[in-house]
Every structure is written in structure tokens, then in C-alpha cells.
Scaffold this motif. Structure first.
Motif, PDB file in Angstrom:
ATOM      1  N   PHE A  23       3.785  -5.171   2.289  1.00 20.89           N
ATOM      2  CA  PHE A  23       4.910  -4.820   1.425  1.00 20.89           C
ATOM      3  C   PHE A  23       4.946  -5.704   0.190  1.00 20.89           C
ATOM      4  N   VAL A  24       4.830  -7.010   0.378  1.00 18.33           N
ATOM      5  CA  VAL A  24       4.942  -7.915  -0.762  1.00 18.33           C
ATOM      6  C   VAL A  24       3.737  -7.774  -1.690  1.00 18.33           C
ATOM      7  N   THR A  25       2.564  -7.449  -1.130  1.00 18.14           N
ATOM      8  CA  THR A  25       1.404  -7.206  -1.983  1.00 18.14           C
ATOM      9  C   THR A  25       1.659  -6.026  -2.908  1.00 18.14           C
ATOM     10  N   GLY A  26       2.178  -4.938  -2.349  1.00 16.72           N
ATOM     11  CA  GLY A  26       2.487  -3.776  -3.170  1.00 16.72           C
ATOM     12  C   GLY A  26       3.530  -4.081  -4.228  1.00 16.72           C
ATOM     13  N   ALA A  27       4.551  -4.878  -3.870  1.00 17.27           N
ATOM     14  CA  ALA A  27       5.599  -5.228  -4.823  1.00 17.27           C
ATOM     15  C   ALA A  27       5.046  -6.059  -5.971  1.00 17.27           C
ATOM     16  N   LEU A  28       4.121  -6.981  -5.676  1.00 16.30           N
ATOM     17  CA  LEU A  28       3.530  -7.800  -6.728  1.00 16.30           C
ATOM     18  C   LEU A  28       2.676  -6.960  -7.672  1.00 16.30           C
ATOM     19  N   PHE A  29       1.881  -6.040  -7.123  1.00 14.99           N
ATOM     20  CA  PHE A  29       1.085  -5.154  -7.971  1.00 14.99           C
ATOM     21  C   PHE A  29       1.990  -4.283  -8.841  1.00 14.99           C
ATOM     22  N   ALA A  89       1.284 -14.583  -6.356  1.00 11.34           N
ATOM     23  CA  ALA A  89       2.658 -14.440  -6.835  1.00 11.34           C
ATOM     24  C   ALA A  89       2.919 -15.353  -8.023  1.00 11.34           C
ATOM     25  N   THR A  90       2.389 -16.564  -7.970  1.00  5.80           N
ATOM     26  CA  THR A  90       2.566 -17.501  -9.079  1.00  5.80           C
ATOM     27  C   THR A  90       1.896 -16.979 -10.343  1.00  5.80           C
ATOM     28  N   GLY A  91       0.701 -16.404 -10.188  1.00  5.15           N
ATOM     29  CA  GLY A  91       0.014 -15.842 -11.355  1.00  5.15           C
ATOM     30  C   GLY A  91       0.811 -14.744 -12.022  1.00  5.15           C
ATOM     31  N   VAL A  92       1.449 -13.892 -11.222  1.00  2.00           N
ATOM     32  CA  VAL A  92       2.273 -12.816 -11.779  1.00  2.00           C
ATOM     33  C   VAL A  92       3.444 -13.393 -12.571  1.00  2.00           C
ATOM     34  N   SER A  93       4.066 -14.447 -12.046  1.00  2.00           N
ATOM     35  CA  SER A  93       5.250 -15.015 -12.698  1.00  2.00           C
ATOM     36  C   SER A  93       4.930 -15.624 -14.059  1.00  2.00           C
ATOM     37  N   LEU A  94       3.673 -15.979 -14.290  1.00  2.58           N
ATOM     38  CA  LEU A  94       3.287 -16.661 -15.527  1.00  2.58           C
ATOM     39  C   LEU A  94       2.681 -15.733 -16.583  1.00  2.58           C
ATOM     40  N   LEU A  95       2.706 -14.423 -16.339  1.00  2.00           N
ATOM     41  CA  LEU A  95       1.983 -13.484 -17.193  1.00  2.00           C
ATOM     42  C   LEU A  95       2.350 -13.573 -18.665  1.00  2.00           C
ATOM     43  N   ASP A 119      -5.888  -9.480   0.084  1.00  2.36           N
ATOM     44  CA  ASP A 119      -6.060  -8.114   0.557  1.00  2.36           C
ATOM     45  C   ASP A 119      -7.042  -8.039   1.718  1.00  2.36           C
ATOM     46  N   VAL A 120      -8.179  -8.699   1.590  1.00  2.00           N
ATOM     47  CA  VAL A 120      -9.170  -8.675   2.668  1.00  2.00           C
ATOM     48  C   VAL A 120      -8.625  -9.377   3.917  1.00  2.00           C
ATOM     49  N   ALA A 121      -7.903 -10.476   3.724  1.00  2.00           N
ATOM     50  CA  ALA A 121      -7.365 -11.216   4.863  1.00  2.00           C
ATOM     51  C   ALA A 121      -6.394 -10.360   5.672  1.00  2.00           C
ATOM     52  N   ILE A 122      -5.463  -9.696   5.004  1.00  2.00           N
ATOM     53  CA  ILE A 122      -4.481  -8.909   5.764  1.00  2.00           C
ATOM     54  C   ILE A 122      -5.109  -7.641   6.338  1.00  2.00           C
ATOM     55  N   ASN A 123      -6.126  -7.092   5.669  1.00  2.00           N
ATOM     56  CA  ASN A 123      -6.811  -5.928   6.231  1.00  2.00           C
ATOM     57  C   ASN A 123      -7.665  -6.308   7.432  1.00  2.00           C
ATOM     58  N   GLY A 148       6.284  -1.171  -0.886  1.00  2.00           N
ATOM     59  CA  GLY A 148       6.508  -2.334  -1.736  1.00  2.00           C
ATOM     60  C   GLY A 148       6.316  -1.996  -3.200  1.00  2.00           C
ATOM     61  N   GLY A 149       5.306  -1.174  -3.497  1.00  2.00           N
ATOM     62  CA  GLY A 149       5.099  -0.741  -4.876  1.00  2.00           C
ATOM     63  C   GLY A 149       6.267   0.063  -5.396  1.00  2.00           C
TER      64      GLY A 149
END
Length: 395
Positions: A23-29, A89-95, A119-123, A148-149
Motif C-alpha cells: 500500500f505505501v509503495t503505491g502511495a509513494l509512486f 520515501a525520503t527521496g520523494v519528500s525532497l523532489l 519492490d523485490v524484497a516485498i515480492n 495505495g496509488g
């Protein structure tokens, strides 16, 4: 990789923790997707310069994927997800913090590298949980990514009413994302490495190469929605910021609904016909969005694209994780590497075409690639159905 003996309750807890990670991965994307126009305006970029910056994300992802199997084998999906999720998440916040183009390029490279490892880790963990549960679960996990997206994009559409600046939204999304990632990581499984997992990623061959080709075609289309749907609604359909954000939200909602029902479908429909139908529906939806002018048609078209693509990645990742002689993390990383080549090349290609013609013409590539995906399904999955398809083969 294998995990320790688990009680049904522990397995259920780990499954819900993993759903939160998806969910959080989709929200960040989605947060990145909503702010593509913001980034474009902040740095004063044209479509081609923006596309090149997006290419940096793909390069970062591809470089990280070459070591994904080794890193996950050493530290386990839980540890990798915690660290890379926080960095993503930190990278997104600094865009939009830097004022120079090179800063954006470096941030997107970080976003791509950490996002791909996450992505690979959670899959990899998802395939372990699916195996232990003894039934299809992968589509349901990926449904949470789409949900999440949808939530991330929907929240972005509320910014004018909330009175928040773009940077405030990015900080809030980052803080919430980090809290969920760390909390969910604690409840994930502990999976120990086996000796064969320590080899670095090699170029996929045979079955994995064919599956990876399908993944590339599907991820080109999916990546186009992430990176260009909001900008398309704003520029080509003259929609305001709220309606533009709904373009991404409609895509994500339809993809989430398709995935929530995807495990039921996968248990009854074989991979080949499912892939053919997916490609045709995505091509039809994109055609509607591009050819019918009203904004409502664009939202409907994007929704059909989301529904069409909803089970492509779950089916392919599940297949890659079951190829004999290959660990789940390596199988997924190998297919992901080919898929990310498509995602890396697709958005910049669309941007370069848009720079010299229009974004409508650029996004027509999605129709073309979706049709190729449908036509290539038999060749990529037909000969491996009995070995990797699981219950879906019994149709």
C-alpha cells in the motif's frame, strides 16, 4: 530462501504487514505521479528534459536490481524493505527542494534504486507467504499497491481545498510512509538465506527472458500512467489540478479492483488467455483516452487501462518465483530487470515523442505495446504453463 515454521496466526499477521508495505509503495509512486507537473514547473523543464530525468530513475533501478538477489539473501526481505523503504520515501519528500536540475536527477536515481530493491524484497516475501498459504495471494498483495496509488492520487487532488503547498504534501506523505514502513517491517517474516542466493543477478535466459519481455511490455504501459497521466489531463484536456490528479486515481482504482478479484480469476483462468485479454483491454482503454476529447472519457480510458493491466505483474512475478533452480528473489529480480528496462525506456521515449509532436501521440505507444503483449503471451507463457502457472493452469 526459506522461513521458519509459522503458525496460521503468525502467517496472517505477516500477510497483513506485507499488504501495508504494498500500500505505501503505491502511495509513494502516486505522490511522485501527482507532482510530475509540479516538478516540471519547479525546474522549468520541457517534456524531453523531464523524460531524461525520469530515465535516471530507471538507471538507478536497473543498477540496484543487479544486486537485489545478493542483498536480499544477506539481509532478508524484512531488513531490506525497512531501509530501502525509508530512503525511497525520503527521496520523494525532497523532489522540489533542490533548485538545480542535477539535484532532481540524483534524487530520481535514488528513488529508482531504493524503490526497486523495496519492490523485490516485498515480492520475494509475497511469494513465500503465497507458497505457505497454498493458494493464490499475489494479486491481492498487488491490489494494495494499486489501492495505495488511488489513495495517494486522490489525496493529491484535495490539495487545493486543503490549502497545502506541494512541499507540505511531500513532507506529510514522507512522514506517513516512513511510519507505516517501519511498523510493518517489524511484523514481516524472518527469512534466512540459502547458499545459492548469494550469486549476483545474471542476465535472464530462457523462460525468465520470455517472462521478462512480457513484464517490460506491461510495465511500459503502467509506467506511462504513473509518469504522464496527470500531465496528459492537464495539458491535452485542459483539466484543472483536481481533475488531472483523478486521471491517476481512476487508473489506480480500477487496477486495485482488478487485483482484489485477481486471485479468484487466476485460480480459474490460465495465464495465456488472461494475458491476451489484459493486453487487448489496456489497448482499448488507452485508445478511448487518446481519441475521445472530453475529460470524462480520459478518466474512463485510464480506468480500463488499469483494469487491463491489473493482473499482468502478479501473474508474471508469481511465474518467475517458481522457475526451477532459481530462488524467488533471483527470479523476481531477473524479470524485474527486464521489466525495468521497459519502464526505463518507455517514459523517456514518450516524452521525446511529445516534445516533437504531442503527448497524445507519445502515449499512443501504450496502445502499440499493449497489443504486442497480447500477441506475445502464447510464446512467453504457453510452454511454461504447467510448470509455473499453479492452479490457473486447470481451465
Amino acid at each position: 530462501m526459506s522461513s521458519r515454521d509459522l503458525s496460521p496466526r503468525r502467517l496472517a499477521t505477516a500477510a497483513w504487514a506485507l499488504r501495508l508495505q504494498f500500500f505505501v509503495t503505491g502511495a509513494l509512486f502516486a505522490t511522485w505521479g501527482v507532482h510530475v507537473p509540479t516538478v516540471k514547473a519547479h525546474y522549468g523543464l520541457g517534456e524531453q528534459s523531464l523524460a531524461i530525468a525520469m530515465l535516471a530513475s530507471g538507471v538507478g533501478a536497473l543498477l540496484a536490481l543487479t544486486q537485489a538477489g545478493r542483498v536480499i539473501a544477506r539481509f532478508g526481505p524484512r531488513g531490506v524493505a525497512a531501509v530501502t523503504g525509508v530512503l525511497c520515501a525520503t527521496g520523494v519528500s525532497l523532489l522540489i527542494v533542490p533548485n538545480v536540475y542535477v539535484g532532481l536527477v540524483l534524487l530520481l536515481m535514488l528513488f529508482g534504486a531504493t524503490g526497486s530493491l523495496f519492490d523485490v524484497a516485498i515480492n520475494a516475501e509475497a511469494t513465500e507467504i503465497e507458497h505457505r498459504a497454498g493458494r493464490p495471494l499475489m494479486s491481492g498483495f498487488h491490489a494494495m499497491f494499486s489501492l495505495g496509488g488511488m489513495v495517494g492520487a486522490g489525496f493529491g487532488s484535495l490539495l487545493p481545498w486543503l490549502g497545502w503547498s506541494a512541499q507540505t504534501h511531500l513532507w506529510v506523505a514522507c512522514g506517513a510512509g516512513i511510519a507505516i514502513i517501519l511498523g510493518a517491517s517489524v511484523a514481516m517474516l524472518e527469512m534466512r538465506a540459502e547458499p545459492g542466493d548469494k550469486q549476483p543477478l545474471s542476465l535472464p535466459r530462457g523462460v525468465l527472458a520470455l517472462i521478462g519481455t512480457l513484464a517490460a511490455l506491461g510495465l511500459i504501459a503502467e509506467g506511462a500512467m504513473y509518469d504522464w497521466s496527470v500531465l496528459f489531463m492537464k495539458q491535452e484536456r485542459a483539466s484543472d489540478a483536481s481533475v488531472s490528479a483523478l486521471g491517476y486515481a481512476s487508473f489506480s482504482l480500477a487496477m486495485a479492483l482488478g487485483r482484489f478479484g485477481g486471485d479468484w480469476v487466476r485460480a480459474r483462468v490460465a495465464p495465456v488467455p488472461l494475458m491476451v485479454a489484459s493486453g487487448l483491454l489496456a489497448a482499448a482503454g488507452m485508445s478511448i483516452a487518446l481519441l475521445v476529447p472530453p475529460a470524462g472519457a480520459g478518466l474512463l480510458g485510464f480506468a480500463l487501462v488499469g483494469l487491463g493491466l491489473s493482473n499482468v505483474v502478479p501473474v508474471l512475478f508469481s511465474a518467475a518465483s517458481k522457475v526451477p533452480g532459481v530462488s524467488p528473489a533471483h527470479g523476481i529480480a531477473a524479470v524485474s530487470s527486464v521489466g525495468y528496462l521497459g519502464m526505463m525506456a518507455g517514459p523517456p521515449l514518450i516524452g521525446m515523442i511529445a516534445e516533437h509532436s504531442s503527448l497524445t501521440i507519445g502515449l499512443s505507444c501504450v496502445v502499440f505495446f499493449a497489443l504486442i503483449m497480447a500477441m506475445a503471451a502464447q510464446r512467453a507463457l504457453g510452454s511454461t504453463r504447467s510448470r509455473v502457472a499453479g492452479p490457473a493452469a486447470a481451465d
